[in-house]
Design an enzyme around this catalytic site. Structure first.
Site, PDB file in Angstrom:
ATOM      1  NE  ARG A  28     -15.985  -2.005  -5.173  1.00 25.63           N
ATOM      2  CZ  ARG A  28     -15.583  -3.097  -4.526  1.00 25.63           C
ATOM      3  NH1 ARG A  28     -15.430  -3.097  -3.227  1.00 25.63           N
ATOM      4  NH2 ARG A  28     -15.363  -4.228  -5.171  1.00 25.63           N
ATOM      5  CG  ASN A  46     -19.452  -2.737  -4.451  1.00 26.22           C
ATOM      6  OD1 ASN A  46     -19.441  -1.728  -5.132  1.00 26.22           O
ATOM      7  ND2 ASN A  46     -18.907  -3.873  -4.874  1.00 26.22           N
TER       8      ASN A  46
END
Length: 99
Positions: A28, A46
């Site tokens: 990320r 996520n």
């Protein structure tokens, strides 16, 4: 290309779901850095099933650049697939967040 709508100079939103070993590997944060370099806004988060969801808004060509990077060899972890949908932009995002 991938069913994008409108003119190439009009912002668009792409939502991508990235499969593979992409959690707990800095994916990320890496995605955020690439998106900011390109000039996109949105977020990466996520999902409970092990995927990462990436939502990015910007010019279609810039969104395509991010998708190419997500599918490329330089991502952290191991990407086994990316699925995306193209939609109209929403209310807009401030910067690019990690969720």
């Amino acid at each position: 290309m991938h069913g994008r709508q409108g003119h190439s100079n009009e912002p668009i939103r792409v939502t991508a779901w990235v499969r593979g070993k992409v959690q707990e590997v800095g994916f990320r944060w890496w995605t955020r850095a690439r998106a900011l370099e390109i000039g996109l806004t949105g977020y990466a988060s996520n999902l409970g099933d092990g995927r990462v969801q990436v939502v990015a808004e910007g010019l279609p060509a810039d969104c395509e650049r991010l998708l190419a990077l997500l599918r490329g060899p330089d991502t952290p972890g191991s990407v086994t697939g990316v699925t995306e949908i193209w939609t109209a932009t929403g209310d807009g995002y401030e910067g690019f967040a990690i969720r």
